[in-house]
Write an enzyme that holds these catalytic residues in place. Structure first.
Site, PDB file in Angstrom:
ATOM      1  N   LYS A 196      40.353  46.833  23.591  1.00  0.00           N
ATOM      2  CA  LYS A 196      41.338  46.138  24.531  1.00  0.00           C
ATOM      3  C   LYS A 196      40.407  44.867  25.020  1.00  0.00           C
ATOM      4  O   LYS A 196      39.516  45.008  25.355  1.00  0.00           O
ATOM      5  CB  LYS A 196      41.679  47.072  25.638  1.00  0.00           C
ATOM      6  CG  LYS A 196      42.427  46.306  26.799  1.00  0.00           C
ATOM      7  CD  LYS A 196      42.996  47.213  27.873  1.00  0.00           C
ATOM      8  CE  LYS A 196      41.868  47.412  28.750  1.00  0.00           C
ATOM      9  NZ  LYS A 196      42.092  48.250  30.150  1.00  0.00           N
ATOM     10  N   ASP A 244      35.425  50.069  19.915  1.00  0.00           N
ATOM     11  CA  ASP A 244      36.006  49.456  21.223  1.00  0.00           C
ATOM     12  C   ASP A 244      35.524  48.010  21.237  1.00  0.00           C
ATOM     13  O   ASP A 244      34.403  47.548  20.785  1.00  0.00           O
ATOM     14  CB  ASP A 244      35.902  50.301  22.285  1.00  0.00           C
ATOM     15  CG  ASP A 244      36.734  51.562  22.338  1.00  0.00           C
ATOM     16  OD1 ASP A 244      37.718  51.498  21.358  1.00  0.00           O
ATOM     17  OD2 ASP A 244      36.621  52.745  22.797  1.00  0.00           O
ATOM     18  N   MET A 296      35.652  50.948  36.530  1.00  0.00           N
ATOM     19  CA  MET A 296      37.166  50.401  36.520  1.00  0.00           C
ATOM     20  C   MET A 296      37.856  50.249  37.835  1.00  0.00           C
ATOM     21  O   MET A 296      38.813  50.697  38.103  1.00  0.00           O
ATOM     22  CB  MET A 296      37.798  51.329  35.594  1.00  0.00           C
ATOM     23  CG  MET A 296      37.341  51.196  34.130  1.00  0.00           C
ATOM     24  SD  MET A 296      38.279  52.657  33.016  1.00  0.00           S
ATOM     25  CE  MET A 296      37.572  53.916  33.798  1.00  0.00           C
TER      26      MET A 296
END
Length: 255
Positions: free
Chosen positions: A59, A37, A172
């Site tokens: 991402k 990742d 997040m």
């Protein structure tokens, strides 16, 4: 060659390359394919065998190289063509890392699956800034909550956590900071200490400290953004208290 398809989901830790377990390193050395990742420290890839295939599936800035369904399929495809697939994830793969979903998918396709836990950023990032999540007299428990749900909404658990005396760690959550602040203000916790730590445990680490009422201005002044962790609770004051103790000792030694 008889290939034995296997998936090992591995936690890479919060960012500092030294905060990875020995078991994780040994697993990387054994991998035939590594899917990693964006939040994984690239230095960790040096532990991977030169014969192994490296595939970036993370991402960056809102752009997905692979959708989750494609990652699941890639794990299975590489498992049956290469053998041992390691899915390397930042932090701990079972704390908002979707590691459980990937293991379930691979197992349903006949692969052997296992996990190597990692040091979660929810614990390590505050610790690097001398913020304990629990402290006698200040906090008897802590919540670790995702700021944004699968439906891109603010988690309902934050409203529940705001009613408690526990330390609250939100991952997040920067995009929902105004909503988070409002929930704590509605509980009368305007003066509750808050810390926001960006790029925790890395050389680019930044921190802003304030209160529920002031933290949004602190974020603007410090230009804080994702990836960041939000910590709300009296334990945030431990950082300042520790600094004062250390300064007092230095002053006494000089005198």
């Amino acid at each position: 060659m008889n290939v034995q398809p296997k998936l090992t989901v591995v936690g890479a830790g919060p960012g500092d390359v030294e905060l990875i377990t020995l078991k994780a390193i040994n697993t990387l050395k054994d991998a035939d394919v590594v899917l990693y990742d964006a939040l994984v420290n690239s230095e960790l890839l040096s532990y991977v065998s030169p014969r192994a295939e490296l595939i970036f599936v993370g991402k960056r800035r809102g752009c997905y190289r692979y959708q989750q369904e494609q990652i699941n399929e890639l794990i299975v495809e590489r498992g049956y063509s290469h053998g041992h697939v390691v899915r390397l994830k930042g932090g701990d793969p079972f704390i908002f890392g979707r590691g459980a979903e990937e293991m379930e998918y691979a197992a349903a396709k006949g692969m052997n699956v296992s996990v190597v836990p990692g040091i979660s950023s929810s614990l390590a990032v505050p610790a690097y800034q001398n913020i304990p999540l629990t402290k006698r007299g200040s906090s008897e428990s802590f919540w670790v909550i995702t700021g944004t749900t699968k439906q891109h909404q603010l988690s309902n658990d934050i409203a529940l956590a705001a009613k408690s005396n526990a330390t609250v760690v939100i991952l997040m959550g920067m995009g929902k900071l105004s909503q988070i602040v409002k929930l704590f203000q509605e509980e009368g916790k305007n003066d509750l200490p808050v810390a926001i730590i960006q790029n925790g445990t890395t050389p680019d680490e930044k921190i802003g400290v304030g209160t529920v009422d002031s933290i949004e201005n602190v974020v603007k002044e410090r230009k804080l953004s994702n990836p960041a962790i939000i910590v709300l609770g009296e334990v945030v004051n431990h950082r300042t208290q520790l600094e004062k103790i250390q300064q007092d000792i230095v002053v006494k030694e000089i005198v």
